[in-house]
Scaffold this motif. Structure first.
Motif, PDB file in Angstrom:
ATOM      1  N   ARG A 287     -72.970  42.167  54.227  1.00 33.96           N
ATOM      2  CA  ARG A 287     -73.163  42.067  55.613  1.00 33.96           C
ATOM      3  C   ARG A 287     -73.207  43.204  56.384  1.00 33.96           C
ATOM      4  NH1 ARG A 287     -74.668  38.647  52.738  1.00 33.96           N
ATOM      5  NH2 ARG A 287     -74.556  36.530  52.903  1.00 33.96           N
TER       6      ARG A 287
ATOM      7  N   LEU B 270     -74.267  31.492  72.641  1.00 38.25           N
ATOM      8  CA  LEU B 270     -73.663  30.866  71.762  1.00 38.25           C
ATOM      9  C   LEU B 270     -72.506  30.170  71.708  1.00 38.25           C
ATOM     10  CD1 LEU B 270     -74.919  32.490  68.353  1.00 38.25           C
ATOM     11  CD2 LEU B 270     -75.527  30.271  69.112  1.00 38.25           C
TER      12      LEU B 270
ATOM     13  N   ARG C 111     -69.421  39.808  66.536  1.00 36.84           N
ATOM     14  CA  ARG C 111     -68.345  39.201  67.469  1.00 36.84           C
ATOM     15  C   ARG C 111     -67.131  40.036  67.469  1.00 36.84           C
ATOM     16  NH1 ARG C 111     -65.227  34.057  65.696  1.00 36.84           N
ATOM     17  NH2 ARG C 111     -64.556  35.477  64.510  1.00 36.84           N
TER      18      ARG C 111
ATOM     19  N   GLY D 183     -71.631  26.582  72.099  1.00 34.11           N
ATOM     20  CA  GLY D 183     -70.521  25.645  71.215  1.00 34.11           C
ATOM     21  C   GLY D 183     -69.381  25.096  72.045  1.00 34.11           C
TER      22      GLY D 183
ATOM     23  N   GLY E 222     -79.205  36.263  61.045  1.00 32.89           N
ATOM     24  CA  GLY E 222     -79.412  34.844  61.054  1.00 32.89           C
ATOM     25  C   GLY E 222     -78.449  34.387  60.035  1.00 32.89           C
ATOM     26  N   GLU E 223     -77.626  34.967  59.388  1.00 21.62           N
ATOM     27  CA  GLU E 223     -76.439  34.568  58.375  1.00 21.62           C
ATOM     28  C   GLU E 223     -75.374  34.491  59.228  1.00 21.62           C
ATOM     29  OE1 GLU E 223     -73.318  34.325  55.359  1.00 21.62           O
ATOM     30  OE2 GLU E 223     -73.757  35.833  56.704  1.00 21.62           O
ATOM     31  N   ARG E 224     -74.610  33.334  58.911  1.00 19.23           N
ATOM     32  CA  ARG E 224     -73.338  32.820  59.499  1.00 19.23           C
ATOM     33  C   ARG E 224     -72.233  33.881  59.521  1.00 19.23           C
ATOM     34  NH1 ARG E 224     -67.938  31.163  58.054  1.00 19.23           N
ATOM     35  NH2 ARG E 224     -67.123  29.826  59.819  1.00 19.23           N
ATOM     36  N   TRP E 225     -71.947  34.813  58.627  1.00 12.90           N
ATOM     37  CA  TRP E 225     -70.838  35.514  58.837  1.00 12.90           C
ATOM     38  C   TRP E 225     -71.442  36.943  59.702  1.00 12.90           C
ATOM     39  CZ3 TRP E 225     -66.436  34.086  57.842  1.00 12.90           C
ATOM     40  CH2 TRP E 225     -66.139  33.267  56.743  1.00 12.90           C
ATOM     41  N   THR E 226     -72.823  37.247  59.872  1.00 11.10           N
ATOM     42  CA  THR E 226     -73.319  38.399  60.277  1.00 11.10           C
ATOM     43  C   THR E 226     -72.823  38.316  61.935  1.00 11.10           C
ATOM     44  OG1 THR E 226     -75.229  38.417  58.820  1.00 11.10           O
ATOM     45  CG2 THR E 226     -75.261  39.604  61.006  1.00 11.10           C
TER      46      THR E 226
ATOM     47  N   CYS F 152     -70.083  21.501  70.936  1.00 10.33           N
ATOM     48  CA  CYS F 152     -69.226  21.207  69.760  1.00 10.33           C
ATOM     49  C   CYS F 152     -67.964  21.188  69.734  1.00 10.33           C
ATOM     50  CB  CYS F 152     -69.509  22.320  68.744  1.00 10.33           C
ATOM     51  SG  CYS F 152     -71.452  22.836  68.455  1.00 10.33           S
TER      52      CYS F 152
ATOM     53  N   LEU G 180     -70.521  36.688  63.348  1.00  7.45           N
ATOM     54  CA  LEU G 180     -68.931  36.683  63.413  1.00  7.45           C
ATOM     55  C   LEU G 180     -68.617  38.051  63.347  1.00  7.45           C
ATOM     56  CD1 LEU G 180     -67.859  33.274  61.453  1.00  7.45           C
ATOM     57  CD2 LEU G 180     -68.071  33.851  63.936  1.00  7.45           C
TER      58      LEU G 180
END
Length: 176
Positions: free
Chosen positions: A55, A95, A29, A99, A20-24, A103, A26
């Motif tokens: 992370r 996602l 990915r 996006g 759930g953390e932004r960098w995770t 977005c 990515l």
């Protein structure tokens, strides 16, 4: 790094404790396209060294990545996706699609597309009902509570006075 605890008995909350953390996501990915080494992740993501280390540790502890040596002198490791990590591919794909649709940006289109490896055609994400053997739109999806039996939940049977168990009382409307 300790996992963030949401204090909710919910599969989404439990998943967010890991990813759930932004960098995770990515990092995941990048690992999906083979960008698995610390320095490479550091450069491509623009992430702080300490945050990346935290992370990666969390993802290894959660079984999403595995730490594998790729050089002996000096010892260097890369972070490869496990089966659990590869199972995040549809999440990332959803996602990505969301996006792209919701977005908008003035930037050029992304330099990656999701395609079927065998035929090279774009893939679609669908929700499929195995009972009807149909793809269903999100407007036809609903979330319903799951009623579990006392045997499934390891809850004791009704008490000696005949009242239902606590689990049954909590899951069946009107049962007290």
């Amino acid at each position: 790094m300790a996992l963030r605890r949401y204090g909710q008995d919910c599969s989404i909350a439990r998943a967010l404790e890991v990813v759930g953390e932004r960098w995770t996501l990515l990092i995941v990915r990048n690992a999906m396209v083979g960008d698995c080494r610390f320095e490479s992740l550091l450069d491509s993501l623009g992430i702080a060294r300490n945050v990346l280390a935290q992370r990666l540790t969390t993802l290894v502890e959660a079984g999403v990545l595995e730490r594998v040596p790729y050089r002996e002198r000096p010892v260097r490791h890369e972070y490869r996706l496990t089966e659990r990590g590869r199972e995040l591919a549809p999440v990332l794909a959803a996602l990505m699609r969301w996006g792209e649709k919701n977005c908008p940006t003035d930037q050029p289109p992304p330099n990656r597309a999701l395609v079927h490896a065998r035929c090279e055609h774009p893939v679609e994400l669908v929700v499929h009902c195995p009972s009807c053997d149909e793809s269903i739109p999100t407007s036809e999806m609903v979330s319903r509570p799951v009623v579990r039996s006392a045997v499934e939940t390891h809850d004791p049977q009704p008490s000696a006075d005949g009242r239902p168990s606590a689990v049954l009382a909590a899951t069946l409307p009107g049962v007290r």
